[in-house]
Write a protein that holds these residues in place. Structure first.
Motif, PDB file in Angstrom:
ATOM      1  N   VAL A  11       0.844  -1.195   0.000  1.00 50.59           N
ATOM      2  CA  VAL A  11       0.000   0.000   0.000  1.00 50.59           C
ATOM      3  C   VAL A  11       0.883   1.250   0.000  1.00 50.59           C
ATOM      4  N   VAL A  12       1.954   1.234   0.810  1.00 48.45           N
ATOM      5  CA  VAL A  12       2.879   2.370   0.833  1.00 48.45           C
ATOM      6  C   VAL A  12       3.587   2.490  -0.517  1.00 48.45           C
ATOM      7  N   ASP A  13       3.963   1.361  -1.117  1.00 46.38           N
ATOM      8  CA  ASP A  13       4.558   1.397  -2.457  1.00 46.38           C
ATOM      9  C   ASP A  13       3.623   2.100  -3.440  1.00 46.38           C
ATOM     10  N   ALA A  14       2.353   1.760  -3.387  1.00 49.07           N
ATOM     11  CA  ALA A  14       1.367   2.375  -4.280  1.00 49.07           C
ATOM     12  C   ALA A  14       1.218   3.865  -3.973  1.00 49.07           C
ATOM     13  N   ALA A  15       1.222   4.226  -2.695  1.00 44.18           N
ATOM     14  CA  ALA A  15       1.098   5.638  -2.302  1.00 44.18           C
ATOM     15  C   ALA A  15       2.294   6.434  -2.803  1.00 44.18           C
ATOM     16  N   VAL A  16       3.486   5.872  -2.663  1.00 43.05           N
ATOM     17  CA  VAL A  16       4.697   6.543  -3.132  1.00 43.05           C
ATOM     18  C   VAL A  16       4.652   6.696  -4.650  1.00 43.05           C
ATOM     19  N   ALA A  17       4.159   5.679  -5.340  1.00 41.61           N
ATOM     20  CA  ALA A  17       4.027   5.765  -6.800  1.00 41.61           C
ATOM     21  C   ALA A  17       3.058   6.887  -7.192  1.00 41.61           C
ATOM     22  N   VAL A  18       1.992   7.043  -6.434  1.00 46.34           N
ATOM     23  CA  VAL A  18       1.023   8.113  -6.715  1.00 46.34           C
ATOM     24  C   VAL A  18       1.675   9.478  -6.549  1.00 46.34           C
ATOM     25  N   VAL A  19       2.354   9.704  -5.423  1.00 50.19           N
ATOM     26  CA  VAL A  19       2.946  11.031  -5.195  1.00 50.19           C
ATOM     27  C   VAL A  19       4.128  11.291  -6.121  1.00 50.19           C
ATOM     28  N   ASP A  20       4.855  10.229  -6.494  1.00 51.74           N
ATOM     29  CA  ASP A  20       5.943  10.420  -7.456  1.00 51.74           C
ATOM     30  C   ASP A  20       5.398  10.851  -8.812  1.00 51.74           C
ATOM     31  N   ALA A  21       4.295  10.255  -9.213  1.00 54.70           N
ATOM     32  CA  ALA A  21       3.730  10.536 -10.542  1.00 54.70           C
ATOM     33  C   ALA A  21       2.899  11.813 -10.586  1.00 54.70           C
ATOM     34  N   GLU A  22       2.160  12.090  -9.504  1.00 48.67           N
ATOM     35  CA  GLU A  22       1.172  13.166  -9.564  1.00 48.67           C
ATOM     36  C   GLU A  22       1.344  14.260  -8.516  1.00 48.67           C
ATOM     37  N   GLY A  23       2.275  14.083  -7.593  1.00 54.83           N
ATOM     38  CA  GLY A  23       2.503  15.077  -6.557  1.00 54.83           C
ATOM     39  C   GLY A  23       1.778  14.755  -5.270  1.00 54.83           C
ATOM     40  N   PRO A  24       2.203  15.388  -4.180  1.00 54.41           N
ATOM     41  CA  PRO A  24       1.642  15.098  -2.859  1.00 54.41           C
ATOM     42  C   PRO A  24       0.137  15.353  -2.751  1.00 54.41           C
ATOM     43  N   GLY A  25      -0.367  16.318  -3.484  1.00 55.34           N
ATOM     44  CA  GLY A  25      -1.795  16.629  -3.428  1.00 55.34           C
ATOM     45  C   GLY A  25      -2.677  15.533  -3.989  1.00 55.34           C
ATOM     46  N   ALA A  26      -2.086  14.626  -4.742  1.00 54.15           N
ATOM     47  CA  ALA A  26      -2.857  13.540  -5.353  1.00 54.15           C
ATOM     48  C   ALA A  26      -3.011  12.336  -4.435  1.00 54.15           C
ATOM     49  N   LEU A  27      -2.394  12.398  -3.252  1.00 48.77           N
ATOM     50  CA  LEU A  27      -2.458  11.251  -2.344  1.00 48.77           C
ATOM     51  C   LEU A  27      -3.839  11.144  -1.700  1.00 48.77           C
ATOM     52  N   THR A  28      -4.633  10.224  -2.223  1.00 48.99           N
ATOM     53  CA  THR A  28      -5.947   9.896  -1.661  1.00 48.99           C
ATOM     54  C   THR A  28      -6.035   8.381  -1.586  1.00 48.99           C
ATOM     55  N   LEU A  29      -6.928   7.902  -0.766  1.00 50.53           N
ATOM     56  CA  LEU A  29      -7.116   6.454  -0.696  1.00 50.53           C
ATOM     57  C   LEU A  29      -7.612   5.908  -2.033  1.00 50.53           C
ATOM     58  N   ALA A  30      -8.472   6.655  -2.713  1.00 49.98           N
ATOM     59  CA  ALA A  30      -8.985   6.204  -4.004  1.00 49.98           C
ATOM     60  C   ALA A  30      -7.853   6.087  -5.021  1.00 49.98           C
ATOM     61  N   ALA A  31      -6.941   7.060  -5.040  1.00 53.30           N
ATOM     62  CA  ALA A  31      -5.817   7.014  -5.980  1.00 53.30           C
ATOM     63  C   ALA A  31      -4.902   5.838  -5.679  1.00 53.30           C
ATOM     64  N   LYS A  45      -7.954  -2.832   5.295  1.00 54.08           N
ATOM     65  CA  LYS A  45      -7.402  -4.017   5.947  1.00 54.08           C
ATOM     66  C   LYS A  45      -5.912  -3.823   6.239  1.00 54.08           C
ATOM     67  N   HIS A  46      -5.324  -2.773   5.633  1.00 51.34           N
ATOM     68  CA  HIS A  46      -3.883  -2.558   5.750  1.00 51.34           C
ATOM     69  C   HIS A  46      -3.516  -1.222   6.377  1.00 51.34           C
ATOM     70  N   VAL A  47      -4.368  -0.219   6.204  1.00 52.21           N
ATOM     71  CA  VAL A  47      -4.172   1.094   6.834  1.00 52.21           C
ATOM     72  C   VAL A  47      -5.517   1.568   7.363  1.00 52.21           C
ATOM     73  N   ARG A  48      -5.489   2.271   8.493  1.00 52.96           N
ATOM     74  CA  ARG A  48      -6.742   2.718   9.105  1.00 52.96           C
ATOM     75  C   ARG A  48      -7.424   3.815   8.307  1.00 52.96           C
ATOM     76  N   ASN A  49      -6.593   4.748   7.770  1.00 52.44           N
ATOM     77  CA  ASN A  49      -7.159   5.910   7.096  1.00 52.44           C
ATOM     78  C   ASN A  49      -6.052   6.643   6.336  1.00 52.44           C
ATOM     79  N   LEU A  50      -6.406   7.733   5.705  1.00 51.72           N
ATOM     80  CA  LEU A  50      -5.434   8.498   4.934  1.00 51.72           C
ATOM     81  C   LEU A  50      -4.346   9.078   5.835  1.00 51.72           C
ATOM     82  N   ALA A  51      -4.702   9.503   7.022  1.00 60.92           N
ATOM     83  CA  ALA A  51      -3.705  10.052   7.941  1.00 60.92           C
ATOM     84  C   ALA A  51      -2.625   9.017   8.253  1.00 60.92           C
ATOM     85  N   GLU A  52      -3.038   7.790   8.515  1.00 59.56           N
ATOM     86  CA  GLU A  52      -2.040   6.748   8.788  1.00 59.56           C
ATOM     87  C   GLU A  52      -1.186   6.495   7.543  1.00 59.56           C
ATOM     88  N   LEU A  53      -1.791   6.513   6.383  1.00 63.58           N
ATOM     89  CA  LEU A  53      -1.033   6.313   5.152  1.00 63.58           C
ATOM     90  C   LEU A  53      -0.001   7.428   4.968  1.00 63.58           C
TER      91      LEU A  53
END
Length: 190
Positions: A11-31, A45-53
């Motif tokens: 999940v963190v790998d995916a989050a990092v891929a999102v911010v690398d590609a689209e910037g920090p503002g694009a970090l959402t659970l849906a993205a 099942k892996h993170v409680r919420n966006l804040a934890e991510l």
């Protein structure tokens, strides 16, 4: 039941891929879910919420920075160590502006499981600065100044904030010289 192949690290790998590609503002659970190929509720099942991510992304960046700066400082001391740290820090920010920008800049973000990485990073900075005979509050002040100088320059560079035609490398060399000169004036030991 967690989806096969999906884990907190994935999940963190995916989050990092999102911010690398689209910037920090694009970090959402849906993205992140879209990047991971799952429905958004599957992430819970892996993170409680966006804040934890966000905290987990911060932890990842701190780990990466600690590794890069530790490698840069290895076997170096004094001016040589500070120069190597400043170049390694800048290189990381410029190479990864999205993930660096997504990192929470507070001293101890609530719930960040990054204490080890943050402490390692601080100890690397302190280790390089001890060559200037700094201790206690003076060591803290010097570490803050070093971080501020590199952070400011690198963030501006990554954002394209230096538009004047003068050589950027010459500007960074001047910044390093100014930092080292200021440290040297504080009473260096060999």
């Amino acid at each position: 039941m967690p989806r096969a192949g999906l884990s907190p690290d994935a999940v963190v790998d995916a989050a990092v891929a999102v911010v690398d590609a689209e910037g920090p503002g694009a970090l959402t659970l849906a993205a992140v879910a879209g990047r991971a190929g799952v429905a958004t509720p599957s992430l819970y099942k892996h993170v409680r919420n966006l804040a934890e991510l966000r905290h987990l992304v911060t932890a990842r960046v701190l780990e990466e920075l600690a590794e890069r700066l530790g490698e840069a400082a290895l076997g170096r001391s004094g001016d040589d160590a500070v120069r190597a740290l400043m170049y390694a820090y800048r290189a990381y920010v410029v190479a990864h502006p999205g993930r660096y920008g997504a990192m929470e800049q507070t001293a101890e973000p609530e719930g960040v499981p990054s204490g080890d990485a943050a402490e390692r990073l601080l100890n690397i900075l302190y280790g390089a600065l001890r060559g200037y005979a700094l201790e206690g509050p003076e060591l803290v002040h010097a570490a803050r100044c070093l971080r501020s100088a590199v952070h400011g320059f690198a963030v501006l560079e990554a954002a394209g904030g230096f538009g004047l035609p003068a050589d950027l490398e010459a500007s960074y060399e001047l910044l390093i010289t100014m930092v080292i000169s200021g440290l040297a004036g504080r009473g260096r030991v060999a």
